[in-house]
Design a protein around this motif. Structure first.
Motif, PDB file in Angstrom:
ATOM      1  N   GLY A  87     -45.438  15.002 -18.702  1.00 19.46           N
ATOM      2  CA  GLY A  87     -46.588  15.718 -19.232  1.00 19.46           C
ATOM      3  C   GLY A  87     -47.338  14.935 -20.289  1.00 19.46           C
ATOM      4  O   GLY A  87     -46.773  14.549 -21.320  1.00 19.46           O
ATOM      5  N   TYR A  88     -48.631  14.684 -20.034  1.00 19.25           N
ATOM      6  CA  TYR A  88     -49.491  13.985 -20.980  1.00 19.25           C
ATOM      7  C   TYR A  88     -50.318  14.928 -21.855  1.00 19.25           C
ATOM      8  O   TYR A  88     -50.560  14.634 -23.020  1.00 19.25           O
ATOM      9  CB  TYR A  88     -50.474  13.075 -20.230  1.00 19.25           C
ATOM     10  N   GLU A  89     -50.783  16.032 -21.278  1.00 18.76           N
ATOM     11  CA  GLU A  89     -51.793  16.834 -21.975  1.00 18.76           C
ATOM     12  C   GLU A  89     -51.330  18.267 -22.209  1.00 18.76           C
ATOM     13  O   GLU A  89     -51.028  18.997 -21.268  1.00 18.76           O
ATOM     14  CB  GLU A  89     -53.094  16.835 -21.181  1.00 18.76           C
ATOM     15  N   SER A  90     -51.293  18.630 -23.477  1.00 22.94           N
ATOM     16  CA  SER A  90     -51.010  20.010 -23.847  1.00 22.94           C
ATOM     17  C   SER A  90     -51.929  20.391 -24.997  1.00 22.94           C
ATOM     18  O   SER A  90     -52.551  19.536 -25.630  1.00 22.94           O
ATOM     19  CB  SER A  90     -49.542  20.178 -24.266  1.00 22.94           C
ATOM     20  N   ALA A  91     -52.009  21.676 -25.246  1.00 28.13           N
ATOM     21  CA  ALA A  91     -52.781  22.175 -26.380  1.00 28.13           C
ATOM     22  C   ALA A  91     -52.002  23.306 -27.026  1.00 28.13           C
ATOM     23  O   ALA A  91     -51.292  24.050 -26.353  1.00 28.13           O
ATOM     24  CB  ALA A  91     -54.157  22.666 -25.927  1.00 28.13           C
ATOM     25  N   ALA A 114     -50.886  25.776 -23.777  1.00 30.01           N
ATOM     26  CA  ALA A 114     -51.364  25.448 -22.426  1.00 30.01           C
ATOM     27  C   ALA A 114     -51.061  24.000 -22.114  1.00 30.01           C
ATOM     28  O   ALA A 114     -50.971  23.155 -23.014  1.00 30.01           O
ATOM     29  CB  ALA A 114     -52.861  25.717 -22.304  1.00 30.01           C
ATOM     30  N   ILE A 115     -50.904  23.715 -20.827  1.00 32.93           N
ATOM     31  CA  ILE A 115     -50.612  22.365 -20.340  1.00 32.93           C
ATOM     32  C   ILE A 115     -51.575  22.053 -19.203  1.00 32.93           C
ATOM     33  O   ILE A 115     -51.789  22.881 -18.322  1.00 32.93           O
ATOM     34  CB  ILE A 115     -49.163  22.268 -19.808  1.00 32.93           C
ATOM     35  N   GLY A 116     -52.147  20.857 -19.209  1.00 34.13           N
ATOM     36  CA  GLY A 116     -53.002  20.411 -18.111  1.00 34.13           C
ATOM     37  C   GLY A 116     -52.243  19.442 -17.226  1.00 34.13           C
ATOM     38  O   GLY A 116     -51.608  18.501 -17.714  1.00 34.13           O
ATOM     39  N   LEU A 117     -52.293  19.657 -15.923  1.00 33.73           N
ATOM     40  CA  LEU A 117     -51.537  18.830 -14.980  1.00 33.73           C
ATOM     41  C   LEU A 117     -52.367  17.647 -14.483  1.00 33.73           C
ATOM     42  O   LEU A 117     -53.558  17.791 -14.194  1.00 33.73           O
ATOM     43  CB  LEU A 117     -51.078  19.666 -13.786  1.00 33.73           C
ATOM     44  N   ASN A 118     -51.704  16.491 -14.386  1.00 34.35           N
ATOM     45  CA  ASN A 118     -52.313  15.271 -13.865  1.00 34.35           C
ATOM     46  C   ASN A 118     -51.545  14.786 -12.645  1.00 34.35           C
ATOM     47  O   ASN A 118     -50.323  14.932 -12.572  1.00 34.35           O
ATOM     48  CB  ASN A 118     -52.273  14.162 -14.923  1.00 34.35           C
TER      49      ASN A 118
END
Length: 329
Positions: free
Chosen positions: A63-67, A37-41
Motif C-alpha cells: 500500500g502506497y496511498e492512504s489518508a 481511506a486507502i487508494g489502490l494502485n
C-alpha cells in the motif's frame, strides 16, 4: 494493536490476510496515521503477485496511498502534528512501509497535509494518478501546448489523470480504450478524442486526428502486442514514455520503424519527483492549484470496506473500473 493487511506468499487476492499487529511509536522521521481511506494502485497487485520492479521480502505488507489523521509524530517531524488530516504520496519502498492498515507508520517525507475541501477518499485518489503525468508531462517539459498525446488505458486512474493534466497544459489528449463502453465518460473527463482499439484501427485513427503527422507523445502503462501500433502512430521524433508493464505478452520492438522515425523510448516512474523534497513540493502545489481551479479532480470508481480488501483487489484486476478504487477504513 491494529489490523493490517499482509501476505506470506505470492498469488492472487486470496493470499491477502488481515492480522492484528503491534504498531510501534514513530521513529524520529516517521508519522503514525490513523487511516480513514486507502487508494489502490495496480503496482500493489503486481507487488502481491511478485511481478513488481523490486523483489518482495516475505512476509510483506503493501500500500502506497492512504489518508487519515495524524496519531503521533517523530521528534524531527515539523510539517504536521497530531490531529492533522493528511495523505501519503508514493515515495518509499513497500519493503519498508505499507499503507493498508487501520494504523500505519509512514516516512515523514511522504506525508502531506491535504486541503480542507477534500474528503479522505478523494485524498487517496490524487497523488499517483496526477503526479505520474505531472512529472512526465509538465516537470520534464516534454509535453507542449498543441501536442497530441496518446493515452493507453485511458480509463485507469493514471489515464484519467493524464487526460486532465494534458488538457490543463493545452495539449490534445487522445484516450485509448478497448471497448466503446467507456467512450463517453472519457470525453466527459476531457479527452479530445477517443480511439476504441478493439473496434477501430489505432494507427489509422491517430493519423486522421493529427492530419497525418502522428502523435508527439505516448504515455504507455501496458506494452505487449499493441506497442508496435503506438510506434506506427507516432510523429517523427516522437517520444514514448513507458511507465508500466500491465500486459503479460512479449512487447515487440519494431526496430526499423523506430530508427526511421527517430522515436525516443523512455522508461519513467514518479519516484524521481516524489523522493526529491523540492520537486515533490512543486508537484503538490501544481495539483492542489489544479483542483482548486477545477482543472484537476479525483475520480473514484468504487468503494470497498477494509474487510473487503480481497474483493477490492479482484475488482482492481478486472480492469473494468473507471478511476480509482478506494477502500474505506
Amino acid at each position: 494493536m491494529a489490523r493490517v493487511v499482509t501476505f506470506s506468499e505470492y498469488g492472487g487476492p486470496e493470499v491477502l490476510d488481515i492480522k492484528d499487529v503491534d504498531i510501534a511509536a514513530p521513529g524520529p522521521s516517521e508519522v503514525r496515521i490513523r487511516v480513514k481511506a486507502i487508494g489502490l494502485n495496480r503496482a500493489e497487485s503486481m507487488w502481491r503477485s511478485g511481478k513488481y520492479v523490486e523483489p518482495v521480502k516475505l512476509p510483506a505488507r503493501l500500500g502506497y496511498e492512504s489518508a487519515g489523521e495524524v496519531d503521533a509524530v517523530g521528534s524531527e517531524v515539523r510539517h504536521v502534528r497530531v490531529g492533522d488530516a493528511v495523505s501519503t504520496i508514493p515515495s518509499f519502498s513497500l519493503n519498508d512501509y505499507g499503507m493498508y492498515g487501520e494504523l500505519v507508520l509512514a516516512p515523514a517525507h511522504a506525508v502531506v497535509k491535504h486541503e480542507s475541501f477534500m474528503s479522505f477518499e478523494d485524498a487517496t485518489a490524487i497523488w499517483n494518478p496526477l503526479i505520474t503525468p505531472y512529472g512526465a508531462f509538465v516537470e520534464s517539459g516534454a509535453l507542449r501546448p498543441g501536442d497530441a498525446v496518446l493515452i493507453p488505458a485511458g480509463s485507469s486512474s493514471v489515464g484519467i489523470g493524464a487526460i486532465q493534466v494534458a488538457k490543463m497544459v493545452g495539449a490534445v489528449p487522445i484516450a485509448l480504450t478497448r471497448t466503446s463502453a467507456k467512450r463517453e465518460r472519457l470525453l466527459e473527463e476531457g479527452a479530445a478524442h477517443v480511439v476504441v482499439t478493439d473496434e477501430q484501427d489505432l494507427v489509422e485513427e491517430v493519423l486522421h486526428i493529427t492530419g497525418g503527422k502522428g502523435a508527439q507523445i505516448a504515455f504507455d502503462p501496458v506494452g505487449g502486442s499493441t506497442f508496435p501500433k503506438l510506434v506506427a502512430a507516432m510523429a517523427e521524433g516522437g517520444t514514448i514514455l513507458v511507465y508500466g508493464a500491465l500486459s503479460d505478452e512479449v512487447t515487440p520492438l519494431p526496430m526499423l520503424e523506430v530508427l526511421a522515425k527517430r522515436i525516443v523510448i523512455r522508461g519513467y516512474n514518479l519516484f524521481a519527483t516524489t523522493t526529491d523534497p523540492v520537486r515533490q513540493k512543486a508537484a503538490t502545489e501544481f495539483i492542489f492549484d489544479g483542483i482548486r481551479k477545477g482543472a484537476l479532480k479525483p475520480v473514484v470508481a468504487r468503494r470497498f470496506m477494509f474487510d473487503e480488501i480481497r474483493e477490492a483487489h479482484r475488482e482492481l484486476e478486472k480492469n473494468q473500473h473507471f478511476g480509482r478504487i478506494v477502500v474505506t477504513v
